[in-house]
Design an enzyme around this catalytic site. Structure first.
Site, PDB file in Angstrom:
ATOM      1  CE  LYS A  13       2.588   8.468  -2.494  1.00 18.57           C
ATOM      2  NZ  LYS A  13       3.543   9.432  -1.904  1.00 18.57           N
ATOM      3  NE  ARG A  88       5.002   4.672   1.313  1.00 17.71           N
ATOM      4  CZ  ARG A  88       4.009   5.569   1.213  1.00 17.71           C
ATOM      5  NH1 ARG A  88       2.824   5.220   0.822  1.00 17.71           N
ATOM      6  NH2 ARG A  88       4.232   6.824   1.521  1.00 17.71           N
ATOM      7  NE  ARG A 127      -0.088  16.238   2.994  1.00 18.24           N
ATOM      8  CZ  ARG A 127       0.434  15.138   2.448  1.00 18.24           C
ATOM      9  NH1 ARG A 127       0.218  14.847   1.183  1.00 18.24           N
ATOM     10  NH2 ARG A 127       1.202  14.360   3.162  1.00 18.24           N
ATOM     11  NE  ARG A 160      -0.403  12.368   6.271  1.00 22.50           N
ATOM     12  CZ  ARG A 160       0.139  11.779   5.218  1.00 22.50           C
ATOM     13  NH1 ARG A 160      -0.482  11.832   4.051  1.00 22.50           N
ATOM     14  NH2 ARG A 160       1.280  11.151   5.309  1.00 22.50           N
ATOM     15  NE  ARG A 171       5.526  11.448   5.456  1.00 19.90           N
ATOM     16  CZ  ARG A 171       4.755  12.512   5.317  1.00 19.90           C
ATOM     17  NH1 ARG A 171       4.810  13.503   6.191  1.00 19.90           N
ATOM     18  NH2 ARG A 171       3.911  12.596   4.310  1.00 19.90           N
TER      19      ARG A 171
HETATM   20  P1  ADP Z   1       3.019  10.027   2.021  1.00 19.65           P
HETATM   21  O1  ADP Z   1       3.307   9.371   0.720  1.00 19.65           O
HETATM   22  O2  ADP Z   1       2.744  11.471   1.890  1.00 19.65           O
HETATM   23  O3  ADP Z   1       4.062   9.761   3.051  1.00 19.65           O
HETATM   24  P2  ADP Z   1       0.805   8.143   2.725  1.00 19.65           P
HETATM   25  O4  ADP Z   1      -0.518   8.565   3.204  1.00 19.65           O
HETATM   26  O5  ADP Z   1       0.869   7.411   1.429  1.00 19.65           O
HETATM   27  O6  ADP Z   1       1.670   9.486   2.677  1.00 19.65           O
HETATM   28  O7  ADP Z   1       1.511   7.232   3.829  1.00 19.65           O
HETATM   29  C1  ADP Z   1       1.629   7.625   5.163  1.00 19.65           C
HETATM   30  C2  ADP Z   1       2.410   6.605   5.955  1.00 19.65           C
HETATM   31  O8  ADP Z   1       1.708   5.357   5.969  1.00 19.65           O
HETATM   32  C3  ADP Z   1       3.774   6.254   5.382  1.00 19.65           C
HETATM   33  O9  ADP Z   1       4.771   7.153   5.818  1.00 19.65           O
HETATM   34  C4  ADP Z   1       3.992   4.831   5.932  1.00 19.65           C
HETATM   35  O10 ADP Z   1       4.410   4.882   7.275  1.00 19.65           O
HETATM   36  C5  ADP Z   1       2.584   4.257   5.906  1.00 19.65           C
HETATM   37  N1  ADP Z   1       2.350   3.520   4.649  1.00 19.65           N
HETATM   38  C6  ADP Z   1       1.505   3.860   3.633  1.00 19.65           C
HETATM   39  N2  ADP Z   1       1.538   2.967   2.631  1.00 19.65           N
HETATM   40  C7  ADP Z   1       2.427   2.012   3.010  1.00 19.65           C
HETATM   41  C8  ADP Z   1       2.929   0.822   2.402  1.00 19.65           C
HETATM   42  N3  ADP Z   1       2.543   0.429   1.186  1.00 19.65           N
HETATM   43  N4  ADP Z   1       3.843   0.093   3.101  1.00 19.65           N
HETATM   44  C9  ADP Z   1       4.236   0.458   4.326  1.00 19.65           C
HETATM   45  N5  ADP Z   1       3.829   1.575   4.941  1.00 19.65           N
HETATM   46  C10 ADP Z   1       2.930   2.354   4.305  1.00 19.65           C
END
Ligand code: ADP
Ligand code: ZN
Length: 222
Positions: A13, A88, A127, A160, A171
């Site tokens: 993404k 999400r 990553r 990360r 996740r």
């Molecule tokens: P990935 O999709 O690889 O897990 P992100 O950087 O998009 O990585 O998100 C990392 C973490 O941040 C998620 O696992 C979640 O805990 C939190 N997060 C990100 N966006 C949201 C969202 N829209 N709602 C709730 N938690 C979020």
């Protein structure tokens, strides 16, 4: 133009959003990046977010929705934005639809990335990211020229904390339980564009980006 990026962790993404942001000249807003910035700066929000992120769970809806509501008021996103990682949950998606309605706007398209699970875990553990310019690397597929150093800006790369096997499993579970219903949600609104990102068919982020840009032009999406 308002583009939403959907997809399990590791589908790319962030990579596709970054490339689309350059191609379409609109900013990328990543809720994950915003939370990580708060964690680094030890803010109150950062402290709260870390509790959830470290367990592979979602930050609560009310907090996340408020954050995005504020961000969408800012000047730089008024002519368009790529939402990378928001919404999400169905609740977030409904809140977004409400916010946009109040601004006389709506979602232009949702890009749903899918990748076989075996490839996802490989990408996650390999990553590395540049904390300075946000460039992303993969130690196997796309390694930096100099070990652990960003090609673009020379900064040391970081990994990360949640990019490990155990947290990844959580996740992924969270994604299937709470986020994947959004595929239906946007399909019903006729706004879904799905793409397979996989080495097995030689289609990676940059190929999908090219396809999406063509699709946007052909279908006059604004
Ligand atoms: P990935 O999709 O690889 O897990 P992100 O950087 O998009 O990585 O998100 C990392 C973490 O941040 C998620 O696992 C979640 O805990 C939190 N997060 C990100 N966006 C949201 C969202 N829209 N709602 C709730 N938690 C979020
Ligand atoms: Zn860099």
């Amino acid at each position: 133009m308002i583009i939403i990026m959907l997809g399990a962790p590791g589908t790319g993404k962030g990579t596709v959003s970054g490339m689309l942001s350059n191609e379409l000249n609109i900013p990328q807003v990543s809720t994950g990046d915003i939370f990580r910035k708060h964690i680094n700066e030890h803010t109150e929000l950062g402290e709260l977010a870390e509790k959830y992120i470290s367990k592979g769970q979602l930050v609560p809806d009310d907090v996340t929705i408020d954050l995005v509501k504020d961000r969408l008021q800012q000047q730089d996103v008024q002519s368009g934005v790529i939402l990378d990682g928001f919404p999400r949950t169905v609740k977030q998606a409904e809140a977004l639809d409400n916010m946009l309605e109040n601004m006389n706007k709506n979602v232009s398209m949702t890009i749903n990335l899918t990748t076989p699970e075996k490839e996802l875990i490989e990408r996650i553990v390999n990553r590395r990211q540049c904390p300075n310019c946000k460039a992303s690397y993969n130690l196997v597929l796309n390694p930096p020229k100099k070990e652990n150093i960003c090609d673009k800006c020379g900064h040391e790369l970081t990994k990360r904390k949640d990019d490990n096997k155990d947290t990844f499993k959580d996740r992924l579970k969270t994604y299937f339980n709470q986020t994947s219903p959004l595929v239906d949600y946007y399909e019903k609104q006729n706004k879904l564009y799905s793409a397979l990102v996989s080495q097995s068919i030689n289609k990676m982020g940059k190929d999908v980006t090219k396809d999406v840009v063509e699709y946007i032009k052909k279908n006059h999406i604004t």
